[in-house]
Every structure is written in C-alpha cells, then in structure tokens.
Design a protein around this motif. Structure first.
Motif, PDB file in Angstrom:
ATOM      1  N   PHE A   1       0.041  -0.463  -7.468  1.00  0.00           N
ATOM      2  CA  PHE A   1      -0.900  -1.130  -6.615  1.00  0.00           C
ATOM      3  C   PHE A   1      -2.338  -0.984  -6.418  1.00  0.00           C
ATOM      4  O   PHE A   1      -2.888   0.162  -6.338  1.00  0.00           O
ATOM      5  CB  PHE A   1      -0.512  -1.478  -5.615  1.00  0.00           C
TER       6      PHE A   1
ATOM      7  N   GLN B   1       1.939  -3.223  -1.034  1.00  0.00           N
ATOM      8  CA  GLN B   1       1.043  -3.429  -1.106  1.00  0.00           C
ATOM      9  C   GLN B   1       0.723  -3.291  -0.149  1.00  0.00           C
ATOM     10  O   GLN B   1       0.725  -2.629   0.991  1.00  0.00           O
ATOM     11  CB  GLN B   1       1.290  -5.392  -1.348  1.00  0.00           C
TER      12      GLN B   1
ATOM     13  N   HIS C   1       4.332  -9.838  -0.377  1.00  0.00           N
ATOM     14  CA  HIS C   1       2.817  -9.755  -0.245  1.00  0.00           C
ATOM     15  C   HIS C   1       2.521 -10.518   0.634  1.00  0.00           C
ATOM     16  O   HIS C   1       2.701 -11.812   0.987  1.00  0.00           O
ATOM     17  CB  HIS C   1       2.318  -9.363  -0.774  1.00  0.00           C
TER      18      HIS C   1
END
Length: 396
Positions: free
Chosen positions: A111, A200, A259
C-alpha cells in the motif's frame, strides 16, 4: 471446474458501467486493459535472480505500477515500482538484503501512502519468549509465524513496524489443517497463525471528522485471514482499536480486501470486504458461498451485500472495489473472472482471465492514460446459449 472457458470481455453494457481501465496480472506479467479487454499497457517484471511471481499490482497516479512479488516463505520477495515503460524505478526487500532470513515475504499486499511511504506485510516468526503463552498442544514445539506490518520510506528506512504477536492473542486460531493440506505445512494454520492478506492506511473519513479517534486517517487496517477478523491498529499507540468479525451467515470466513471506502465515493467511510466463505466456523450455510459486504464501521450494520448463492464463491484471494457511479468491481478468483455489478446486483461487465485481484481506474487516472483518451466502447452481449461444434460431422 469446466475445461472450456470463454476469455476476455464476455459481457459489457457501456451505459451502465463505470468505464475505465482495469489492472489484471498473472505470473510475472501485469496488464492494464480497457473495457473491451484490449491491452492498454503491459509490464513484464522480475529477473532470474528474483523470479517471484506478482501477488499484487496497483497503478499509481504517475503511471508507475507498484507490485509485490513473492510468497510468505520467500527469501527473495520484494516490493517494486516500475515506470510506464517497464524500467525499475524503486525496489525494497525486507532487512535490505536478498535473501532475507528473519522477516520473510513480503507477501500478499502493498500500500502506497499519500506521503510516499509504503506499507507491506512480512512473515514474522514468533519469538521463543512469546511461545509460553500458547496453550494449544498442536501449536507447542513448532515454529509459529505471525505477521509484521512494516512501513518504509523512499530510502528504504523502516519508519514504523507492528508485530502481531505483541498485540493479538496467540490462542485465537481457527480450523487446523491436516498434515495432507495441499498448500503445505508452512501455509497451515498450525504454523501460519495470522496470514494477513490486506493492509491499508485509512483515508480521510467522516467518522474521524465527527470525533471518533479510532478512525484517524493513517491508522492501519489489516486482514488476518486465518483469524476471520479485520483489525484496525492505532498508528501512534500500536493498539488494536477496532475489530470486525461480522455475523452474516455466521460471520467472516477467510476474508480478503477489507478497506475503507474513500471520500467522494458512494458509501464513503464504510468498510468493504470480500467474505470468501473459505472455512466456515459457525454456520455451514456459509460453505461454498462468498459475499461482498459493505459495513458501517461504527454501528457494524450492513449497508449493502452482494451475493449469488453457490454461483458466487472463491475460497481464496479475490477483491472488491467501490466505483464512482455506485457500482462495485469484484474479482472472483476461483471463477477466473472480474465483474462489475450495480447496487441492485446486476452484472454489467465481465472479464475472464484469471487474475487473483483486480482494480479499476478512470481513463484520466494518470498522464499516460489521459493522453490516450477514452477508447471506443463496444457493447458485448453473450449468446443465450453457447454450443461447441464437433471436429467433424457426427452423421454420415
């Protein structure tokens, strides 16, 4: 599974879709395709010295592609960034060396944060001093692997790290795999305690704006598949401040891709998650069925569900993404397909290729695709019935 599959774009309703480019990958090849399945760009990554296959690929705003290569036990796994033309622009390996011996991987996800730092997942053996907390006999006397979440800057300096064994219960485990488990002993829950498959950093969101500190932007959401739970880590304290197991058909079961939906998209602030139904722990009605769940993280109530009975199921991998028009892009890896559904659950686009996960980007996402402009969009209507003729006439 069937032996014959149509490939490419098999269904397309342009007026109902959130049209753009879609990233798919397999082996060491990454492709960016348009809605009709035509290649917009391709990257062939890796070398003989670092042969690991691509496990995750994401298109960045500048047209570079960010990839994670290598599995959980890889000593040569890396996170890399390639420019639009395929030249290596950045590379990071755990501990700064190849091979790496302690933190294995990286694996499953990568990420890129807004500040340019990168989050990755590394397999992390539980130290001996922590093993005294283990009560399950089958876990004693073996090496248990958790996961470490590592944040590195552009220079490869570790600026933040989090170790699962320091914050989660080592006795929180689910189904134990038998010795004959096809994925092998190092992918068994006897030693693969966490198996984090997604990471995330939270985006800006209305929950934090309203004063809920748990959802501070930058806090880290992870998905340990083998714990059937999604966790949110406070970046400052490293404590778990939120978790979600769910209760739909018994709760999460081997989930992937949780997410928080970013601001500006329908459902912003809610958590979207692909609930695989891999190893139902509480409800056998979940077996053989997957769901995409949209969850209000404050009330933990479901805002939206996509399901299609036993016609929709992927035991492992897979992904989901909310699109700007309210549709949702879903990758069902076991069905070898990526498809787009409306809020009512109608499928308006389908592409068959075999990518483990996939993401959609607007045509102007980066300078390179913006310069190409929108391609010609041609509807694809599958036949009501498809029959494959014999190689020669049967009669006569």
């Amino acid at each position: 599974m069937r032996t014959v599959y149509p490939t490419g774009t098999t269904l397309y309703k342009p007026q109902q879709c959130c049209n753009g480019t879609t990233i798919v990958w397999g082996g060491r090849r990454v492709k960016l395709i348009d809605m009709n399945g035509r290649s917009v760009n391709e990257w062939h990554v890796g070398t003989e010295q670092i042969p690991d296959r691509v496990a995750r690929a994401k298109l960045l705003d500048d047209g570079n592609v960010l990839v994670q290569r290598g599995g959980m036990m890889s000593e040569t796994g890396v996170v890399e960034e390639y420019d639009w033309d395929g030249a290596l622009a950045w590379q990071y390996a755990p501990e700064g060396t190849i091979p790496h011996k302690h933190l294995l991987g990286p694996h499953h996800d990568v990420f890129r944060k807004p500040d340019g730092n990168t989050l990755l997942i590394c397999r992390d053996p539980v130290p001996e001093e922590w093993m005294k907390h283990v009560r399950e006999p089958r876990f004693q006397g073996v090496t248990i692997y958790g996961d470490a979440i590592v944040e590195v800057d552009r220079d490869g300096t570790v600026v933040w790290e989090w170790h699962g064994y320091e914050h989660l219960d080592l006795n929180h485990y689910r189904i134990l795999a038998s010795p004959g488990w096809h994925a092998g002993p190092f992918n068994s829950t006897v030693c693969d305690w966490m198996h984090v498959n997604t990471v995330q950093a939270l985006p800006e969101n209305q929950w934090f704006d309203a004063g809920d500190e748990r959802f501070r932007p930058g806090n880290v959401m992870i998905s340990p598949r083998n714990l059937d739970t999604v966790y949110l880590i406070d970046r400052a304290t490293k404590q778990v401040v939120w978790s979600y197991e769910g209760d739909y058909f018994g709760g999460l079961s081997g989930q992937h891709e949780p997410h928080m939906i970013p601001k500006g998209l329908p459902g912003a602030g809610n958590v979207l998650v692909f609930d695989n139904g891999a190893s139902p722990w509480k409800d056998l009605g979940h077996a053989g069925r997957s769901y995409v769940l949209e969850v209000n993280p404050v009330t933990k109530e479901l805002a939206w569900v996509y399901e299609n009975g036993e016609q929709f199921h992927a035991t492992y991998t897979s992904s989901c993404q909310r699109l700007p028009n309210g549709n949702t892009l879903i990758c069902e890896s076991a069905g070898r397909r990526v498809f787009e559904v409306t809020p009512e659950g109608e499928t308006v686009w389908e592409y068959v290729d075999g990518s483990p996960r996939s993401y959609r980007y607007p045509y102007d996402h980066c300078p390179q695709t913006a310069a190409l402009g929108p391609p010609k969009e041609v509807a694809v209507t599958p036949p009501a019935e498809l029959r494959i003729p014999t190689d020669e006439p049967i009669d006569g």
